[in-house]
Design a protein around this motif. Structure first.
Motif, PDB file in Angstrom:
ATOM      1  N   PHE A   1       0.841  -1.201   0.000  1.00 18.36           N
ATOM      2  CA  PHE A   1       0.000   0.000   0.000  1.00 18.36           C
ATOM      3  C   PHE A   1       0.878   1.254   0.000  1.00 18.36           C
ATOM      4  O   PHE A   1       2.050   1.234   0.367  1.00 18.36           O
ATOM      5  N   TRP A   2       0.272   2.356  -0.432  1.00 15.53           N
ATOM      6  CA  TRP A   2       0.949   3.650  -0.438  1.00 15.53           C
ATOM      7  C   TRP A   2       0.845   4.304   0.933  1.00 15.53           C
ATOM      8  O   TRP A   2      -0.104   4.060   1.662  1.00 15.53           O
ATOM      9  N   ARG A   3       1.822   5.126   1.240  1.00 20.19           N
ATOM     10  CA  ARG A   3       1.819   5.889   2.487  1.00 20.19           C
ATOM     11  C   ARG A   3       2.017   7.364   2.158  1.00 20.19           C
ATOM     12  O   ARG A   3       2.767   7.708   1.246  1.00 20.19           O
ATOM     13  N   LEU A   4       1.374   8.199   2.909  1.00 24.68           N
ATOM     14  CA  LEU A   4       1.659   9.632   2.907  1.00 24.68           C
ATOM     15  C   LEU A   4       2.123   9.926   4.322  1.00 24.68           C
ATOM     16  O   LEU A   4       1.350   9.870   5.276  1.00 24.68           O
ATOM     17  N   ARG A   5       3.408  10.169   4.461  1.00 22.69           N
ATOM     18  CA  ARG A   5       4.069  10.304   5.757  1.00 22.69           C
ATOM     19  C   ARG A   5       4.149  11.779   6.129  1.00 22.69           C
ATOM     20  O   ARG A   5       4.720  12.578   5.400  1.00 22.69           O
ATOM     21  N   LEU A   6       3.586  12.130   7.277  1.00 21.80           N
ATOM     22  CA  LEU A   6       3.594  13.513   7.768  1.00 21.80           C
ATOM     23  C   LEU A   6       4.581  13.618   8.925  1.00 21.80           C
ATOM     24  O   LEU A   6       4.392  12.990   9.972  1.00 21.80           O
TER      25      LEU A   6
ATOM     26  N   ASP B   1      -2.678  19.746  -1.832  1.00 23.47           N
ATOM     27  CA  ASP B   1      -2.554  20.339  -3.166  1.00 23.47           C
ATOM     28  C   ASP B   1      -2.200  19.299  -4.228  1.00 23.47           C
ATOM     29  O   ASP B   1      -2.647  19.400  -5.370  1.00 23.47           O
ATOM     30  N   VAL B   2      -1.363  18.322  -3.866  1.00 27.70           N
ATOM     31  CA  VAL B   2      -0.927  17.320  -4.849  1.00 27.70           C
ATOM     32  C   VAL B   2      -1.730  16.025  -4.768  1.00 27.70           C
ATOM     33  O   VAL B   2      -1.584  15.143  -5.615  1.00 27.70           O
ATOM     34  N   LEU B   3      -2.586  15.915  -3.766  1.00 34.36           N
ATOM     35  CA  LEU B   3      -3.341  14.678  -3.576  1.00 34.36           C
ATOM     36  C   LEU B   3      -4.189  14.280  -4.786  1.00 34.36           C
ATOM     37  O   LEU B   3      -4.227  13.101  -5.134  1.00 34.36           O
ATOM     38  N   PRO B   4      -4.852  15.220  -5.474  1.00 35.20           N
ATOM     39  CA  PRO B   4      -5.637  14.804  -6.642  1.00 35.20           C
ATOM     40  C   PRO B   4      -4.811  14.041  -7.681  1.00 35.20           C
ATOM     41  O   PRO B   4      -5.270  13.045  -8.230  1.00 35.20           O
TER      42      PRO B   4
ATOM     43  N   MET C   1       1.511   9.172  -9.272  1.00 32.86           N
ATOM     44  CA  MET C   1       2.317   9.296  -8.062  1.00 32.86           C
ATOM     45  C   MET C   1       3.661   9.975  -8.316  1.00 32.86           C
ATOM     46  O   MET C   1       4.105  10.772  -7.501  1.00 32.86           O
ATOM     47  N   ASN C   2       4.300   9.671  -9.440  1.00 33.56           N
ATOM     48  CA  ASN C   2       5.610  10.275  -9.686  1.00 33.56           C
ATOM     49  C   ASN C   2       5.519  11.789  -9.748  1.00 33.56           C
ATOM     50  O   ASN C   2       6.330  12.493  -9.142  1.00 33.56           O
ATOM     51  N   GLN C   3       4.507  12.299 -10.450  1.00 36.13           N
ATOM     52  CA  GLN C   3       4.338  13.748 -10.536  1.00 36.13           C
ATOM     53  C   GLN C   3       4.009  14.344  -9.164  1.00 36.13           C
ATOM     54  O   GLN C   3       4.550  15.379  -8.779  1.00 36.13           O
ATOM     55  N   ALA C   4       3.107  13.683  -8.440  1.00 33.20           N
ATOM     56  CA  ALA C   4       2.736  14.176  -7.106  1.00 33.20           C
ATOM     57  C   ALA C   4       3.939  14.165  -6.170  1.00 33.20           C
ATOM     58  O   ALA C   4       4.160  15.119  -5.419  1.00 33.20           O
ATOM     59  N   MET C   5       4.725  13.095  -6.234  1.00 27.41           N
ATOM     60  CA  MET C   5       5.903  12.989  -5.374  1.00 27.41           C
ATOM     61  C   MET C   5       6.905  14.097  -5.695  1.00 27.41           C
ATOM     62  O   MET C   5       7.429  14.746  -4.790  1.00 27.41           O
ATOM     63  N   GLN C   6       7.171  14.299  -6.978  1.00 24.35           N
ATOM     64  CA  GLN C   6       8.136  15.328  -7.371  1.00 24.35           C
ATOM     65  C   GLN C   6       7.702  16.703  -6.877  1.00 24.35           C
ATOM     66  O   GLN C   6       8.510  17.454  -6.328  1.00 24.35           O
ATOM     67  N   GLN C   7       6.433  17.009  -7.054  1.00 22.52           N
ATOM     68  CA  GLN C   7       5.940  18.321  -6.637  1.00 22.52           C
ATOM     69  C   GLN C   7       5.995  18.481  -5.123  1.00 22.52           C
ATOM     70  O   GLN C   7       6.477  19.487  -4.605  1.00 22.52           O
ATOM     71  N   LEU C   8       5.515  17.485  -4.397  1.00 20.69           N
ATOM     72  CA  LEU C   8       5.497  17.564  -2.936  1.00 20.69           C
ATOM     73  C   LEU C   8       6.904  17.569  -2.355  1.00 20.69           C
ATOM     74  O   LEU C   8       7.220  18.378  -1.482  1.00 20.69           O
TER      75      LEU C   8
END
Length: 190
Positions: A128-133, A169-172, A179-186
């Protein structure tokens, strides 16, 4: 690993007012903001042992089983909706990142995070994917439990809120499998 569209977004935390403002609930803070952006709120859903909502075509889940038993809720939702682990995004607090930092990651170990550990066991997968804060580390392993179960200092809270905003902002993009684009931006932002 593939990048399918995300179907289930899980915000990790502990239920109850006494935990609502603690560092361990950072994942829930983001999940609740996402629900608000979509004009909905999480409500009790007994079959998933969670607070649940559907927003923007996504299933949102805040397990009410306490952090250490989060897998039970996630597995119940995945089984009911036939969601593979690769289509799950788990949002959680991360000791190894400073406040103000947010990072996407797929797979890997649980790093001692009991919520992730339980989800991995329940899904029989770490895919699964993680969004780590980032919540920072107290500096001593013995202080970790106290640290995660206390509210962040005001300056830390401000940084965490900024990171949550950047992640939203990048979640959409991320949810659509980009994911690659979202990861790069974030990752460039913080």
């Amino acid at each position: 690993m593939s990048n399918p569209e995300i179907q289930l977004i899980v915000g990790l935390g502990n239920p109850g007012a006494e935990y609502a403002a603690t560092r361990h609930n950072a994942g829930v803070w983001l999940l609740e903001k996402f629900a608000q952006q979509h004009g909905t709120a999480l409500r009790t859903e007994a079959k998933f042992f969670s607070l649940y909502a559907k927003a923007g075509g996504y299933h949102l889940l805040f397990p009410q089983t306490y952090m250490n038993a989060s897998g039970r809720a996630v597995a119940a939702a995945c089984q009911f909706y036939k969601i593979p682990p690769e289509a799950v995004l788990v949002i959680h607090d991360e000791l190894d990142l400073a406040p103000g930092v947010a990072r996407f990651k797929q797979g890997g170990g649980h790093g001692g995070h009991n919520g992730l550990k339980d989800i991995q066991a329940a899904l029989d997968s770490a895919a699964f994917w993680r969004l780590r804060l980032g919540i920072g580390h107290p500096g001593d392993r013995k202080l970790v439990v106290q640290w995660v179960l206390k509210p962040p200092r005001q300056e830390e809270q401000t940084l965490i809120d900024i990171a949550i905003g950047q992640a939203l902002d990048v979640l959409p993009q991320a949810l659509k499998g980009q994911m690659n684009q979202a990861m790069q931006q974030l990752h460039r932002q913080n």
